[in-house]
Enzyme design. Structure first.
Site, PDB file in Angstrom:
ATOM      1  CB  SER A  87      -1.236   0.218   1.189  1.00 18.07           C
ATOM      2  OG  SER A  87      -1.271   1.187   1.564  1.00 18.07           O
ATOM      3  CE1 TYR A 103      -4.839  -1.755   4.415  1.00 17.41           C
ATOM      4  CE2 TYR A 103      -3.434   0.369   4.375  1.00 17.41           C
ATOM      5  CZ  TYR A 103      -4.292  -0.872   3.896  1.00 17.41           C
ATOM      6  OH  TYR A 103      -4.237  -1.303   2.376  1.00 17.41           O
TER       7      TYR A 103
HETATM    8  N1  NAD Z   1      -8.556   0.249  -2.484  1.00 17.06           N
HETATM    9  C1  NAD Z   1      -7.690   0.909  -1.886  1.00 17.06           C
HETATM   10  O1  NAD Z   1      -7.244   1.864  -1.882  1.00 17.06           O
HETATM   11  C2  NAD Z   1      -5.878  -0.172  -1.408  1.00 17.06           C
HETATM   12  C3  NAD Z   1      -5.029   1.367  -0.891  1.00 17.06           C
HETATM   13  C4  NAD Z   1      -4.252   0.285  -0.831  1.00 17.06           C
HETATM   14  C5  NAD Z   1      -3.809  -1.007  -0.760  1.00 17.06           C
HETATM   15  N2  NAD Z   1      -4.838  -1.822  -0.651  1.00 17.06           N
HETATM   16  C6  NAD Z   1      -5.119  -3.186  -0.942  1.00 17.06           C
HETATM   17  O2  NAD Z   1      -5.283  -3.445  -2.131  1.00 17.06           O
HETATM   18  C7  NAD Z   1      -6.086  -5.050  -1.455  1.00 17.06           C
HETATM   19  C8  NAD Z   1      -7.188  -5.091  -2.079  1.00 17.06           C
HETATM   20  O3  NAD Z   1      -8.084  -3.925  -1.812  1.00 17.06           O
HETATM   21  P1  NAD Z   1      -9.334  -3.920  -2.240  1.00 17.06           P
HETATM   22  O4  NAD Z   1      -9.306  -2.189  -2.207  1.00 17.06           O
HETATM   23  O5  NAD Z   1      -9.743  -4.090  -3.813  1.00 17.06           O
HETATM   24  O6  NAD Z   1     -10.407  -4.199  -1.089  1.00 17.06           O
HETATM   25  P2  NAD Z   1     -11.599  -4.897  -1.087  1.00 17.06           P
HETATM   26  O7  NAD Z   1     -12.625  -5.687   0.061  1.00 17.06           O
HETATM   27  O8  NAD Z   1     -12.566  -4.593  -1.957  1.00 17.06           O
HETATM   28  O9  NAD Z   1     -11.406  -6.615  -1.670  1.00 17.06           O
HETATM   29  C9  NAD Z   1     -10.132  -7.626  -0.677  1.00 17.06           C
HETATM   30  C10 NAD Z   1     -11.136  -8.945  -0.840  1.00 17.06           C
HETATM   31  O10 NAD Z   1     -10.492  -9.545   0.135  1.00 17.06           O
HETATM   32  C11 NAD Z   1     -10.985 -10.828   0.162  1.00 17.06           C
HETATM   33  N3  NAD Z   1     -10.750 -11.292   1.794  1.00 17.06           N
HETATM   34  C12 NAD Z   1     -10.803 -10.310   2.810  1.00 17.06           C
HETATM   35  N4  NAD Z   1     -10.161 -11.226   3.586  1.00 17.06           N
HETATM   36  C13 NAD Z   1      -9.620 -12.409   3.520  1.00 17.06           C
HETATM   37  C14 NAD Z   1      -9.309 -13.411   4.101  1.00 17.06           C
HETATM   38  N5  NAD Z   1      -9.366 -14.023   5.155  1.00 17.06           N
HETATM   39  N6  NAD Z   1      -9.772 -14.802   3.022  1.00 17.06           N
HETATM   40  C15 NAD Z   1      -9.764 -14.363   1.594  1.00 17.06           C
HETATM   41  N7  NAD Z   1     -10.121 -13.577   1.214  1.00 17.06           N
HETATM   42  C16 NAD Z   1     -10.304 -12.344   1.957  1.00 17.06           C
HETATM   43  C17 NAD Z   1     -12.605 -10.395   0.636  1.00 17.06           C
HETATM   44  O11 NAD Z   1     -13.685 -10.659   1.125  1.00 17.06           O
HETATM   45  C18 NAD Z   1     -12.421  -9.142  -0.554  1.00 17.06           C
HETATM   46  O12 NAD Z   1     -13.131 -10.089  -1.238  1.00 17.06           O
HETATM   47  C19 NAD Z   1      -5.904  -4.786  -0.224  1.00 17.06           C
HETATM   48  O13 NAD Z   1      -4.762  -6.343  -0.079  1.00 17.06           O
HETATM   49  C20 NAD Z   1      -5.974  -3.660  -0.014  1.00 17.06           C
HETATM   50  O14 NAD Z   1      -4.602  -3.295   1.500  1.00 17.06           O
HETATM   51  C21 NAD Z   1      -6.298  -1.010  -1.302  1.00 17.06           C
END
Ligand code: NAD
Length: 262
Positions: A131, A144
């Protein structure tokens, strides 16, 4: 290719972009409905799809998952959760929760799938979702940030370890990407005050950077075999500032955390 957390957001769009480019998919999530939607869309593109309900934080589930599927050429350890708040606000139980998913989930993905990739031979690529908060620490994202710095360190070390096997490793560092993570994150401290979640959701929507753009940039980073790939302009800028002056980056992170509450 294999994507964890493919039922939503960045994981879903990365899986579908690979499907559009001709890849068969192995996908997992705990969100059955989201996983089924990704599966249906990928099948609609004519791809073969294997789906599993797997909790990435559960060692035995990940071991079983790896034993059931072929070695992926591209492994995307994407599943993750959000948590807002400072150290003083964050209960220890929530530290356990976020470390188990965001850090140990990636460790499990690497531990169980990388040996299969090595055994199959022919190289490959590992993508781990860190991130912007894994490049610059925010006082409103203490737990986080700790997990995402961990993912960055793991990825950079693993990248060097896997050079002899011709397997690339990229740490993806998105800034603000508009996904459902804003609604599912656990929020404490200032982020947990009444109305704060709605403001965060609104700010992410206004920012207007969708997961489809994120997916395109993730695959571009893989093609270029980047060690670290900031995704979104704010992540590139923060990373540049961090490398120039960690003190200035800390000040900026404090100001941004305060602005996010407005
Ligand atoms: N959206 C942002 O701004 C952002 C920024 C930086 C990093 N990220 C990272 O990107 C990745 C994806 O995030 P996103 O924004 O698409 O979120 P999101 O919530 O849309 O998708 C995350 C998915 O992971 C699944 N998940 C959560 N815990 C789980 C587990 N224990 N086992 C299996 N599946 C699990 C959820 O059910 C969900 O479908 C994450 O690692 C997040 O930390 C996101």
């Amino acid at each position: 290719m294999l994507v964890t957390g493919a039922g939503s957001g960045i994981g879903r769009e990365t899986a579908l972009l690979c499907a559009r480019r001709g890849a068969d998919l192995v996908i997992c999530d705990l969100n059955a409905e989201g996983l089924a939607a990704t599966e249906a869309d990928a099948r609609g593109l004519g791809r073969n799809v294997v789906t599993r309900s797997v909790d990435v934080s559960d060692r035995e589930q990940m071991r079983a998952f790896a034993s059931e599927v072929a070695a992926p050429d591209l492994l995307v350890n994407n599943a993750g959760v959000g948590i807002g708040g400072g150290l003083l606000d964050t209960p220890l139980e929530d530290w356990d929760w976020v470390v188990r998913i965001n850090l140990m989930g990636v460790v499990h993905g690497c531990h169980f799938f990388v040996p299969k990739m090595i055994e199959r031979g022919g190289g490959g690529h590992v993508v781990n979702l860190s991130s912007l908060a894994g490049l610059v620490a925010s006082p409103e994202l203490v737990a986080y940030s700790a997990t995402k710095f961990g993912v960055l360190g793991l990825s950079l070390a693993l990248r060097e370890e896997l050079v002899p096997h011709e397997i690339g490793v990229t740490a993806i560092c998105p800034g603000i990407v508009n996904t459902p993570i804003t609604r599912s994150s656990r929020l404490y401290g200032k982020s947990g005050e009444p109305g704060a979640r709605e403001r965060i959701v609104r700010n992410y929507e206004r920012r207007g950077y969708g997961p489809e753009r994120g997916a395109k940039n993730i695959l571009r980073a893989v093609e270029r075999n980047r060690p670290i790939a900031p995704i979104t302009p704010e992540s590139w800028v923060s990373w540049a500032v961090m490398r120039t002056s960690p003190r200035l980056a800390g000040w900026m992170a404090r100001k941004l955390a305060a602005a996010a509450q407005r």
